[in-house]
Design a protein around this motif. Structure first.
Motif, PDB file in Angstrom:
ATOM      1  N   ALA A   1      -7.457   1.667   5.278  1.00  0.00           N
ATOM      2  CA  ALA A   1      -6.891   2.258   4.054  1.00  0.00           C
ATOM      3  C   ALA A   1      -7.252   1.424   2.830  1.00  0.00           C
ATOM      4  O   ALA A   1      -7.184   1.909   1.690  1.00  0.00           O
ATOM      5  CB  ALA A   1      -5.367   2.359   4.188  1.00  0.00           C
TER       6      ALA A   1
ATOM      7  N   TYR B   1       0.845  -1.198   0.000  1.00  0.00           N
ATOM      8  CA  TYR B   1       0.000   0.000   0.000  1.00  0.00           C
ATOM      9  C   TYR B   1       0.880   1.249   0.000  1.00  0.00           C
ATOM     10  O   TYR B   1       0.630   2.200  -0.735  1.00  0.00           O
ATOM     11  CB  TYR B   1      -0.898  -0.026   1.249  1.00  0.00           C
ATOM     12  N   GLU B   2       1.963   1.209   0.792  1.00  0.00           N
ATOM     13  CA  GLU B   2       2.804   2.401   0.968  1.00  0.00           C
ATOM     14  C   GLU B   2       3.645   2.707  -0.273  1.00  0.00           C
ATOM     15  O   GLU B   2       4.223   3.793  -0.379  1.00  0.00           O
ATOM     16  CB  GLU B   2       3.746   2.182   2.169  1.00  0.00           C
TER      17      GLU B   2
ATOM     18  N   THR C   1       0.147   1.184   9.059  1.00  0.00           N
ATOM     19  CA  THR C   1      -0.952   1.481   8.129  1.00  0.00           C
ATOM     20  C   THR C   1      -2.238   0.810   8.591  1.00  0.00           C
ATOM     21  O   THR C   1      -2.254  -0.400   8.830  1.00  0.00           O
ATOM     22  CB  THR C   1      -0.594   0.983   6.705  1.00  0.00           C
TER      23      THR C   1
ATOM     24  N   ILE D   1       0.197  -4.270   4.129  1.00  0.00           N
ATOM     25  CA  ILE D   1       0.211  -3.036   4.921  1.00  0.00           C
ATOM     26  C   ILE D   1       1.270  -3.137   6.016  1.00  0.00           C
ATOM     27  O   ILE D   1       1.339  -4.117   6.748  1.00  0.00           O
ATOM     28  CB  ILE D   1      -1.187  -2.697   5.515  1.00  0.00           C
TER      29      ILE D   1
END
Ligand code: DX5
Ligand code: ZN
Length: 224
Positions: free
Chosen positions: A127, A95-96, A123, A119
């Motif tokens: 999200a 995700y990041e 996180t 994640i």
């Protein structure tokens, strides 16, 4: 609603001897591990560099397992086609690391693979709310990514529960995978919280016992 119940074991080759990757992959198959987990690192998203799609392609010739590729790299969208061509079955992006996560997950699926999202510990699961329809696997990192042999972060257990609830709400099956510090000591807690895919490196390759026995012990612990 669609709930995944069976637990799959995903040995992480990161903890194996890179001089004998094919032996490691064969022993995992012998031990009945459903998945084989590839930790791809680029020296940017995480400090170390491991291997790329060529390793996946070579091992594809000798392993029947589901190839579960965990991309710890920046701009993962540039590499996805290479891993599809190499024979990966599932690709997980962070995700990041994704500016256009929705598009990237669609791209993975368009290439015929399962789409996963990882994640980091900081996180929140929320999200991922708006990409659930494109997600086949939520990878809850139970350590900060980058190295094998770290300690499981107990504070991730509520996140696993939350991820399981989100996964169960979807109309299609979604695995909740955990990665980092997973061993016979932590397996029961994570499966009770809802994890259905257990990544383990050190616990399978690092304790000097046979890989087959280590997989069996992890599976037994996971079913408690
Ligand atoms: C960590 C990797 C893991 C790693 C887990 O960044 O994503 O897959 O191999 O190692 P252990 O099981 O030793 O914690
Ligand atoms: Zn991993």
């Amino acid at each position: 609603m669609s709930v995944v119940n069976e637990v799959v074991i995903a040995p992480s080759l990161l903890a194996s001897d890179f001089a004998h990757l094919s032996k490691a992959a064969s022993e995992c198959a012998e031990g009945g591990a459903e998945y084989l987990h590839f930790d791809v690192m680029d020296g940017r998203f995480v400090p170390e560099i491991t291997f790329g799609s060529q390793a996946v392609s070579s091992l594809r010739r000798i392993s029947p397992a589901f190839f579960d590729v965990h991309l710890m790299i920046v701009e993962p969208e540039k590499q996805i086609k290479h891993f599809a061509d190499a024979g990966a079955n599932g690709v997980t992006v962070h995700y990041e690391a994704c500016t256009h996560l929705h598009r990237t997950l669609q791209h993975i699926r368009d290439l015929g693979m399962n789409a996963g999202v990882a994640i980091n510990p900081h996180t929140p699961v929320s999200a991922l709310e708006f990409v659930m329809e494109l997600t086949d696997l939520i990878l809850v990192m139970t350590v900060n990514p980058g190295y094998g042999g770290q300690s499981f972060i107990p504070g991730m257990l509520p996140k696993i529960r939350e991820a399981k609830i989100m996964a169960a709400r979807a109309q299609h099956p979604i695995h909740v995978e955990v990665d980092g510090g997973i061993s016979p000591h932590t397996a029961a807690a994570v499966t009770q919280a809802g994890a259905t895919a257990l990544v383990a490196g050190t616990a399978i390759f690092g304790d000097g016992r046979s890989v087959v026995d280590a997989i069996s012990d992890l599976r037994t612990a996971a079913s408690r």
